[in-house]
Design an enzyme around this catalytic site. Structure first.
Site, PDB file in Angstrom:
ATOM      1  N   LYS A  19      57.119  59.151  55.853  1.00 51.63           N
ATOM      2  CA  LYS A  19      56.466  58.359  54.794  1.00 51.63           C
ATOM      3  C   LYS A  19      56.836  58.954  53.439  1.00 51.63           C
ATOM      4  O   LYS A  19      56.843  60.182  53.277  1.00 51.63           O
ATOM      5  CB  LYS A  19      54.950  58.393  55.020  1.00 51.63           C
ATOM      6  CG  LYS A  19      54.156  57.441  54.135  1.00 51.63           C
ATOM      7  CD  LYS A  19      52.673  57.465  54.504  1.00 51.63           C
ATOM      8  CE  LYS A  19      51.840  56.525  53.663  1.00 51.63           C
ATOM      9  NZ  LYS A  19      50.412  56.511  54.087  1.00 51.63           N
ATOM     10  N   SER A  78      48.457  51.945  54.731  1.00 49.50           N
ATOM     11  CA  SER A  78      49.568  52.077  53.809  1.00 49.50           C
ATOM     12  C   SER A  78      50.875  52.537  54.460  1.00 49.50           C
ATOM     13  O   SER A  78      51.930  52.382  53.855  1.00 49.50           O
ATOM     14  CB  SER A  78      49.194  53.037  52.682  1.00 49.50           C
ATOM     15  OG  SER A  78      48.992  54.340  53.186  1.00 49.50           O
ATOM     16  N   SER A 111      45.291  54.548  57.197  1.00 47.74           N
ATOM     17  CA  SER A 111      46.695  54.216  56.925  1.00 47.74           C
ATOM     18  C   SER A 111      47.712  54.565  58.004  1.00 47.74           C
ATOM     19  O   SER A 111      48.859  54.142  57.912  1.00 47.74           O
ATOM     20  CB  SER A 111      47.142  54.864  55.620  1.00 47.74           C
ATOM     21  OG  SER A 111      46.731  54.062  54.553  1.00 47.74           O
TER      22      SER A 111
HETATM   23  N1  GLN Z   1      43.280  51.018  53.085  1.00 51.93           N
HETATM   24  C1  GLN Z   1      42.699  52.235  52.627  1.00 51.93           C
HETATM   25  C2  GLN Z   1      42.858  52.355  51.133  1.00 51.93           C
HETATM   26  O1  GLN Z   1      43.399  51.469  50.560  1.00 51.93           O
HETATM   27  C3  GLN Z   1      43.271  53.402  53.356  1.00 51.93           C
HETATM   28  C4  GLN Z   1      44.502  53.956  52.765  1.00 51.93           C
HETATM   29  C5  GLN Z   1      44.995  55.213  53.468  1.00 51.93           C
HETATM   30  O2  GLN Z   1      44.511  55.603  54.518  1.00 51.93           O
HETATM   31  N2  GLN Z   1      45.931  55.880  52.819  1.00 51.93           N
HETATM   32  O3  GLN Z   1      42.458  53.291  50.537  1.00 51.93           O
END
Ligand code: GLN
Length: 459
Positions: free
Chosen positions: A59, A134, A158
């Site tokens: 990532k 994400s 994410s």
């Molecule tokens: N969807 C969540 C957010 O927007 C989780 C994001 C994540 O785990 N990096 O914060």
């Protein structure tokens, strides 16, 4: 020994570790990426000089020395990492090849990878749909067979949610098991790195490589865990709680039905299941969306146009900050910085941030209390299946999608998403969450269920 592209795309980490020609694996990975990635957009950067090793996708918020780290943001567009994250050091030593940096929502804030400055990642099961987020690039790259395995980061779901959307396995370890050194911080009290893999066994194998105490991350713990300890075993006789909220309004009908089917399946496998009301789930989204932005407002202060990344000049230093941050950050990131700055300001600190910290504690207490009776808690990973790119515009709609994944981050617990069939043509994921440091057993139980549903051998 000549492996076909088809063979490579299905290859597990377990198989790759035993495969003699790692050079062949890298060239197959690069050619599958070249063939597929113009449509998937799973990669922000492809590393043609990956060397030899087991091809892994990383990532793009994790630093690899000499390669770009953009966090899918304009503000870091030309940034090249000056050091290896601890997980990267460990993977290098274990013989992995970094074939590319995968796409994400800007700074990992989002649930669809649509908030990337490099365009959305497409779901390999339906190119009109999102891959989740994400870590959408990491999930799509594994699901489409571009890489053997990948790393994601999970602050509120994410790793698990994109794994669910793409039909692969995503594991968020107990907070503190994997070093965050070299991961660009989003919300440090919630962030955790973990694997996205084709099988549960692969996730466990990778955990054995990346976990461990690190002097560069004071939140890491000193625990010797063999994450593969229960892999390949028949595990049953457990007491499982399924959250009543899995069947509540807001959860798609198809997902409710699959969750019911999963419950029957684990009962047939010889476990006892109770439906348990967890009223605290009502508060998790609100709590998270106060705590995470507060940490964002602090963690992202360093992107000021002075030390690294984009710099837009101005008449004064203030202007330089404003111009750089105003145009370098995308809308969602700016929204979170503003919310976080607001909730931390003197007049509102008690009403929002301090209150959220207390509710966080209550949620963690409730879950820990449930683990006195139950081995694991089951929910769907996401209340929805992969949606069409561009179909959601209200940030609240995105935020609510995180309801089942956030609790594990707030309480620091391990949680895994495993694929459990499809609703229509779209994969769905079931989440299993366990008490702190139950990672090996959680992986073992998930592996047993995964093998049974995918009819592999179980001892
Ligand atoms: N969807 C969540 C957010 O927007 C989780 C994001 C994540 O785990 N990096 O914060």
């Amino acid at each position: 020994m000549i492996l076909t592209k088809e063979g490579f795309r299905k290859m597990t980490l377990k198989e790759a570790l035993e495969y003699p020609s790692k050079e062949e694996l890298v060239s197959l990975s690069l050619s599958v990426i070249e063939e597929q990635d113009t449509k998937l957009n799973a990669f922000i950067y492809v590393n043609k000089e990956a060397g030899t090793g087991i091809p892994i996708g990383i990532k793009d918020n994790i630093n690899i020395h000499g390669l770009p780290t953009t966090c899918a943001s304009r503000i870091l567009k030309n940034y090249v990492a000056t050091f290896d994250a601890t997980v990267i050091k460990k993977l290098r030593k274990a013989g992995f090849a970094f074939v590319g940096k995968t796409n994400l929502d800007e700074f990992a804030m989002g649930a669809s990878t649509e908030y990337s400055a490099f365009g959305p990642t497409r779901n390999p099961h339906d190119l009109e749909r999102v891959a989740g987020g994400s870590s959408g690039g990491s999930a799509a790259a594994v699901a489409s067979g571009e890489v053997i395995i990948s790393l994601g980061s999970d602050t509120g779901g994410s790793i698990r949610q994109p794994a669910a959307f793409c039909g692969v396995v995503g594991f968020k370890p107990t907070y503190g098991l994997v070093s965050r050194y070299g991961l660009v911080a989003f919300a440090s009290s919630l962030d955790q790195i973990g694997p996205i893999a084709k099988t549960v066994e692969d996730a466990a194998l990778l955990m054995n490589i990346i976990a461990g105490r690190d002097e560069h991350d004071a939140t890491t713990v000193n625990r010797e865990i063999d994450f593969t300890k229960f892999i390949g075993r028949k595990i049953n006789g457990l007491k499982i709680a399924v959250a009543k909220q899995s069947f509540s309004e807001g959860v798609e009908d198809g997902i409710k039905e699959k969750t019911e089917e999963f419950v029957r399946f684990i009962e047939q496998e010889g476990n006892e299941v109770d439906v348990v009301d967890i009223p605290e789930l009502k508060y998790v989204v609100a709590t998270y969306y106060i705590i995470a932005p507060a940490e964002v407002s602090s963690n992202l202060a360093r992107f000021d146009g002075v030390k690294y990344g984009l710099r837009l000049s101005g008449k004064s230093l203030q202007d330089l900050y404003k111009n750089t941050r105003g145009s370098g950050f995308g809308e969602e990131v700016r929204r979170r910085i503003l919310i976080g700055t607001f909730t931390l300001s003197a007049a509102y600190y008690d009403a929002y941030f301090e209150k959220a910290q207390k509710v966080r504690r209550l949620i963690a207490n409730k879950l820990n209390e449930l683990f006195e009776t139950y081995d694991f808690i089951v929910t769907p990973t996401s209340p929805v299946t992969a949606f069409k790119v561009g179909s959601v515009s209200d940030p609240m709609v995105y935020y609510l999608m995180d309801i089942f994944t956030i609790p594990a981050n707030l309480a620091g617990l391990p949680a895994i998403s495993i694929p459990f069939g499809k609703v229509g043509h779209l994969p769905i994921g079931i989440q299993l969450m366990g008490p702190r440091f139950s990672d090996a057993k959680l992986l073992g139980f998930a592996d047993c269920l995964f093998r049974t549903t995918h009819s592999q051998e179980v001892r």
